[in-house]
Design an enzyme around this catalytic site. Structure first.
Site, PDB file in Angstrom:
ATOM      1  N   THR A 181       0.828  -1.210   0.000  1.00 26.83           N
ATOM      2  CA  THR A 181       0.000   0.000   0.000  1.00 26.83           C
ATOM      3  C   THR A 181       0.859   1.255   0.000  1.00 26.83           C
ATOM      4  O   THR A 181       0.626   2.191  -0.772  1.00 26.83           O
ATOM      5  CB  THR A 181      -0.953   0.002   1.211  1.00 26.83           C
ATOM      6  N   GLN A 234       0.150 -10.259  -5.458  1.00 36.23           N
ATOM      7  CA  GLN A 234      -0.318 -11.642  -5.452  1.00 36.23           C
ATOM      8  C   GLN A 234       0.450 -12.542  -6.411  1.00 36.23           C
ATOM      9  O   GLN A 234       0.177 -13.741  -6.475  1.00 36.23           O
ATOM     10  CB  GLN A 234      -1.813 -11.681  -5.802  1.00 36.23           C
ATOM     11  N   SER A 271       4.298  -7.093  -1.135  1.00 32.31           N
ATOM     12  CA  SER A 271       4.441  -7.193   0.327  1.00 32.31           C
ATOM     13  C   SER A 271       5.019  -8.542   0.721  1.00 32.31           C
ATOM     14  O   SER A 271       4.781  -9.556   0.056  1.00 32.31           O
ATOM     15  CB  SER A 271       3.084  -7.026   1.012  1.00 32.31           C
ATOM     16  N   HIS A 281       4.217 -10.295   3.459  1.00 29.83           N
ATOM     17  CA  HIS A 281       3.308 -11.202   4.164  1.00 29.83           C
ATOM     18  C   HIS A 281       2.409 -12.005   3.231  1.00 29.83           C
ATOM     19  O   HIS A 281       1.596 -12.808   3.704  1.00 29.83           O
ATOM     20  CB  HIS A 281       2.477 -10.437   5.197  1.00 29.83           C
ATOM     21  N   THR A 326      13.983   5.158   9.946  1.00 28.69           N
ATOM     22  CA  THR A 326      14.832   4.045  10.366  1.00 28.69           C
ATOM     23  C   THR A 326      14.344   2.743   9.752  1.00 28.69           C
ATOM     24  O   THR A 326      13.159   2.423   9.814  1.00 28.69           O
ATOM     25  CB  THR A 326      14.827   3.926  11.903  1.00 28.69           C
ATOM     26  N   CYS A 380      -8.455  -5.823   3.002  1.00 29.59           N
ATOM     27  CA  CYS A 380      -8.254  -4.380   3.141  1.00 29.59           C
ATOM     28  C   CYS A 380      -9.559  -3.607   3.065  1.00 29.59           C
ATOM     29  O   CYS A 380      -9.602  -2.417   3.362  1.00 29.59           O
ATOM     30  CB  CYS A 380      -7.283  -3.882   2.076  1.00 29.59           C
TER      31      CYS A 380
END
Length: 391
Positions: free
Chosen positions: A74, A181, A201, A203, A242, A334
């Site tokens: 995102t 995906q 992403s 995850h 960071t 989402c």
């Protein structure tokens, strides 16, 4: 994972691979240095980030200096689309995307419309695929960006990315793809596919939450977009803050494992998905959403006439009489707070009621045939129960 849990919602998030967690643990415990620090302790963290950047780049056929680490897809999407809009507005203010994109793309584009940009939202055909001639005709001389998701998160439909990127480049527009995906599940090569900006992403590929990557092409057609976050010049000025060293290390390891095991995973998962569909389609009034051939091997979006998907999902996740807890969904996690039907399914031509009759089942490499048989039995029983009362 608990023994009484059968998790079939892997397009929302995957469980973390134990090998990924093992790689991360030192950077969550004793090796906690800031990767931007110049002392020896910090340099060790920097080297771990450098290794992970190479692992990510290798998976998608990029160079390391083209990879920017983010908090997830995102954020990467926001950096990419808003950055292109700001950097290339002198060429034009027209963006082309698709009605079935993830909300991160759609919401960002709607925001830009309030800033004077024009966005064309391409329709899809009944099977979820774009009609290439429609795409080609939508791209104009003032188009600065074409953004098309590689694999749809709800239906698994795979778009012909290379052909679409060619159309964009012919008109001098940049091409972006949300590959959240697809990366790590099927081969993705930014050069072969003609991708200028790519997001994904960790995850979704057995890595940790809260970390992702943005590819910004620097070879051949160098793209320079402004930073979204300022305050220290991290990530070559693209994203200050960071670095999440444990997350980045986990993302790198997940990419390395995916590159090594992608083919093996596809064979196993496709076999389970095909078996699942065959069994569930035996139920009267059942259908598959999305193209049956151009579809990712791990996902099925399936409709059951007269069955409310929320009632089905709640029933499966709140079992009785010792039945296992089964986790499925009815679309993107989402947008789970929304009571509206899936915009993806509506774009495919389903009406309001049909869209609420559908669930998404997405498999992963940790599932086994024995659990799948149990899941099919429980899903079938729940559906027949709900059909009886036409809930």
């Amino acid at each position: 994972m608990p023994e009484d849990l059968i998790y079939l919602d892997n397009n929302a998030t995957t469980p973390i691979d134990p090998r990924v967690l093992d790689e991360m643990m030192p950077f969550l415990t004793h090796n906690f240095a800031n990767a931007a620090s110049t002392h020896k302790f910090g340099v060790s963290a920097h080297e771990a980030v450098k290794k992970a950047r190479q692992q990510v780049a290798d998976l998608i056929g990029a160079d390391t200096h083209e990879i920017t680490f983010t908090s997830g897809a995102t954020e990467a999407i926001n950096i990419a689309i808003k950055g292109v809009a700001e950097a290339f507005s002198s060429k034009g203010k027209h963006i082309v995307t698709v009605s079935t994109e993830h909300s991160a793309v759609l919401d960002t584009c709607r925001y830009l419309e309030t800033k004077g940009f024009e966005v064309t939202y391409l329709p899809v055909q009944a099977d979820g695929l774009l009609e290439l001639e429609v795409v080609k005709n939508a791209i104009r001389a003032d188009t600065i960006l074409v953004s098309v998701m590689h694999v749809n998160n709800e239906t698994g439909v795979i778009q012909p990315i290379q052909e679409i990127s060619d159309f964009a480049h012919e008109k001098g527009a940049l091409f972006m793809s949300d590959c959240t995906q697809s990366v790590g599940k099927i081969p993705v090569n930014v050069d072969e596919m003609g991708i200028d900006l790519l997001c994904f992403s960790a995850h979704k590929i057995y890595g940790p939450k809260g970390v992702g990557a943005l590819f910004i092409r620097q070879r051949k057609n160098r793209i320079k977009i402004p930073a979204l976050l300022h305050g220290g010049g991290h990530e070559r000025g693209m994203r200050s803050g960071t670095l999440n060293v444990p997350g980045i290390v986990g993302l790198g390891k997940a990419c390395e494992i995916a590159q090594d095991e992608m083919g093996e995973n596809e064979v196993k998962i496709r076999e389970m998905k095909d078996y699942l569909e065959t069994e569930l389609l035996k139920i009267e009034g059942t259908w598959i959403n999305g193209n049956r051939d151009q579809r990712l091997y791990n996902v099925t979006n399936i409709g059951f006439e007269g069955v409310d998907s929320e009632a089905l999902i709640m029933g499966l996740s709140n079992p009785e009489n010792g039945s296992p807890m089964i986790i499925v969904s009815n679309g993107s996690a989402c947008t789970a707070a929304s009571i509206e039907p899936s915009h993806v399914l509506i774009s495919l031509g389903l009406n309001y009621y049909q869209a609420f009759n559908c669930i998404r089942i997405s498999l992963a490499r940790f599932e086994n045939k024995q659990n799948l048989v149990k899941a099919i039995k429980e899903i079938t029983g729940r559906i027949l129960y709900l059909k009886q009362f036409q809930i």
